[in-house]
Design an enzyme around this catalytic site. Structure first.
Site, mmCIF file in Angstrom:
data_model
loop_
_atom_site.group_PDB
_atom_site.id
_atom_site.type_symbol
_atom_site.label_atom_id
_atom_site.label_comp_id
_atom_site.label_asym_id
_atom_site.label_seq_id
_atom_site.Cartn_x
_atom_site.Cartn_y
_atom_site.Cartn_z
ATOM 1 C CE LYS A 282 -3.870 -1.686 2.837
ATOM 2 N NZ LYS A 282 -4.984 -1.510 1.895
ATOM 3 N NE ARG B 65 -11.005 -9.941 -0.965
ATOM 4 C CZ ARG B 65 -11.385 -9.086 -1.912
ATOM 5 N NH1 ARG B 65 -11.810 -9.531 -3.084
ATOM 6 N NH2 ARG B 65 -11.345 -7.793 -1.704
HETATM 7 N N1 BES Z 1 -7.747 -3.432 4.801
HETATM 8 C C1 BES Z 1 -8.035 -3.115 3.464
HETATM 9 C C2 BES Z 1 -9.342 -2.366 3.270
HETATM 10 C C3 BES Z 1 -9.434 -0.997 3.883
HETATM 11 C C4 BES Z 1 -9.267 0.132 3.091
HETATM 12 C C5 BES Z 1 -9.760 -0.820 5.203
HETATM 13 C C6 BES Z 1 -9.405 1.391 3.653
HETATM 14 C C7 BES Z 1 -9.890 0.435 5.766
HETATM 15 C C8 BES Z 1 -9.712 1.536 4.984
HETATM 16 C C9 BES Z 1 -8.140 -4.404 2.647
HETATM 17 O O1 BES Z 1 -7.378 -5.452 3.077
HETATM 18 C C10 BES Z 1 -7.693 -4.054 1.264
HETATM 19 O O2 BES Z 1 -6.587 -3.633 1.121
HETATM 20 N N2 BES Z 1 -8.568 -4.221 0.299
HETATM 21 C C11 BES Z 1 -8.262 -3.905 -1.045
HETATM 22 C C12 BES Z 1 -8.835 -4.979 -1.911
HETATM 23 C C13 BES Z 1 -8.450 -4.876 -3.354
HETATM 24 C C14 BES Z 1 -6.978 -5.172 -3.515
HETATM 25 C C15 BES Z 1 -9.269 -5.859 -4.141
HETATM 26 C C16 BES Z 1 -8.921 -2.568 -1.365
HETATM 27 O O3 BES Z 1 -10.053 -2.351 -0.960
HETATM 28 O O4 BES Z 1 -8.275 -1.753 -2.019
HETATM 29 ZN ZN ZN Z 2 -5.363 -5.399 2.351
#
Ligand code: BES
Ligand code: ZN
Ligand code: ZN
Length: 477
Positions: free
Chosen positions: A255, A330
């Site tokens: 990230k 997930r």
């Molecule tokens: N933990 C994140 C989601 C998240 C984003 C929580 C902002 C709180 C605030 C999750 O694990 C994630 O990174 N999801 C990705 C999924 C994508 C790669 C399909 C996302 O939502 O960008």
């Molecule tokens: Zn994530």
């Protein structure tokens, strides 16, 4: 916060709640003071403070909103405002007297006050200087019942515990530490906790949790909590599941830092919520058999980390092509949802900071939910969402979204396409369920960047009141 029911108002600060100006006659204020309060009310202001030299008197006039739940939220917010005033004046206690016809007004106002009074100062040198003065809320006898006072204490406590877990950074709260904190909460509240450590998770072949954990230098945990009272309204258990990613770097699909990775200590907010809920359920002795599961690990890009393209085998045998290591929630939840089948549950409810898409969709003003539970259950949840002002927006689980997570090389892939991200994540979870199930994506609400009313900056505990409201009404309709 401490709460007490008192026979008479003492000498400390006093707060009267009214819904009609005539009730001012019951406050013991002088005619001059009453006139002052009425004048202030006529200027569209609904709270007044009177400095009586020896003590403060506050008067709040409830103004009806369009709906009962909007009025309730306004009272909560006024509680938060009063919290600020009391702390500014360095007051340690307040006595609330409800003269209005709104029977739960004192409860709601004190709830807002208590939630606004929360602080996380563990790591600060200026704790003494910074600590809020307010520590005690008294209620006059007519203002609250003993049972409600007890419940208020437990619910606000559970929310504050959840917030603190979220606020603890990874360098304190590893997956192992989270499991320890959960065990301590179990001892305190009276529910059973079993912790599976890495060797047992390996033995169970929980492939989702193990894949996410591979890049980490610390082992994963899987916590199982159970509260089973002698008599319960449900024949089969209700199972709660909380995402326990104690830190989400994204893994190799790293990230960016600003406004993204920097808040990812909160990626265990689901875990904090369900363990806080168990604490409240056990302390309130709700007549419900409830189990809660927390799969926990951090998600890191260490040497052994899983890579995009890896095909992993989940706990239930499903193979998953990992196309983005940041879609890790997930994977750990899939294993936990499969574990839940052993209980033949009546209902499974998961809470997870699962997708940025949910956060983008509704922001900080509600929770994205979806699931296979029946309409009556969904209706009850929606009602609890309004009651507690932790509102829900239901998304559909249409088949087409399921098509989007089919892989050429495995049974599933862990990402959908560029659109519908909250739903494709939900569809992925659905694959691991065979029971009535609800999924709550709390990504947008679990962590706040600044204080707003009774919601502090950092962990919010958002969703806890909605869930407890639902459980407290469960089986009663
Ligand atoms: N933990 C994140 C989601 C998240 C984003 C929580 C902002 C709180 C605030 C999750 O694990 C994630 O990174 N999801 C990705 C999924 C994508 C790669 C399909 C996302 O939502 O960008
Ligand atoms: Zn994530
Ligand atoms: Zn995550």
């Amino acid at each position: 916060m401490e709460f007490k029911i008192v026979q008479k108002t003492g000498k400390g600060a006093l707060l009267f709640i009214l819904d009609k100006e005539e009730q001012l006659a019951q406050t013991g204020l002088s005619d001059v003071q009453i006139k002052f309060v009425k004048d202030t009310f006529s200027k569209e202001q609904t709270s007044v403070s009177i400095n009586q030299y020896s003590h403060y008197v506050f008067v709040y006039l409830i103004k009806e909103k369009k709906t009962a739940w909007q009025t309730t939220e306004a009272i909560r917010k006024v509680g938060a405002d009063f919290c600020g005033v009391l702390n500014k004046h360095k007051l340690a206690e307040i006595t609330i007297q409800n003269l209005s016809a709104t029977t739960n007004a004192a409860f709601i106002l004190a709830e807002g006050m208590t939630l606004a009074n929360y602080q996380f100062l563990k790591y600060r040198a200026d704790v003494k200087k910074k600590t809020n003065s307010l520590t005690l809320i008294n209620f006059t006898k007519q203002s609250i019942t003993v049972k409600d006072c007890n419940q208020l204490n437990i619910i606000t406590d559970a929310i504050c515990k959840a917030r603190t877990l979220v606020n603890e950074p990874l360098n304190y709260l590893s997956a192992v530490q989270l499991a320890k904190e959960i065990s301590l909460m179990g001892k305190d509240a009276g529910f059973k906790v079993t912790t599976l450590h890495k060797a047992q998770i390996v033995k169970e072949k929980m492939g989702g949790i193990l894949a996410v954990n591979r890049g980490s230098i610390q082992p994963p945990t899987f916590s199982v909590m159970e509260y089973k009272p002698a008599k319960s309204l449900n024949k089969k258990p209700i199972v709660l599941v909380g995402k326990g990613i104690v830190y989400d770097t994204g893994g190799l699909s790293l990230k960016p830092t600003p406004a993204s990775m920097d808040r990812m200590k909160s990626d265990m907010s689901g875990a904090a919520l369900v363990s806080g809920a168990m604490y409240a359920i056990a302390k309130m002795k709700l007549p419900l058999h409830v189990i809660a599961l927390v799969p926990a690990t951090d998600n890191r890009p260490g040497e052994e980390a899983y890579v995009p393209g890896d095909i992993i085998t989940m706990y239930n045998g499903t193979t998953v092509e990992v196309l983005n290591t940041d879609a890790e929630g997930r994977l750990v939840l899939g294993d936990a949802l499969h574990w839940a089948k052993r209980y033949k549950p009546e209902l499974v409810i998961d809470f997870a900071t699962l997708t940025g898409a949910a956060s983008v969709a509704v922001g900080e003003h509600g929770i994205v939910c979806m699931g296979t539970a029946d309409d009556a259950t969904k209706k009850a949840f929606a009602q609890s969402g309004f009651n507690q002002y932790e509102r829900l927006v239901e998304y559909p689980l249409w088949d087409e979204y399921g098509e989007m997570i089919k892989s050429d090389f495995a049974d599933l892939k862990n990402i959908g396409g560029p659109s519908g991200g909250a739903i494709t994540a939900g569809k992925f979870l659905e694959h691991f369920t065979d029971y009535p199930w609800m999924h709550f994506d709390i990504a947008g609400v679990s962590f706040a960047t600044s204080k707003k009313g009774y919601i502090p900056s950092g962990g919010t505990g958002y969703g806890m009141r909605m869930l407890l409201d639902f459980l407290m009404n469960y089986g009663k309709a």
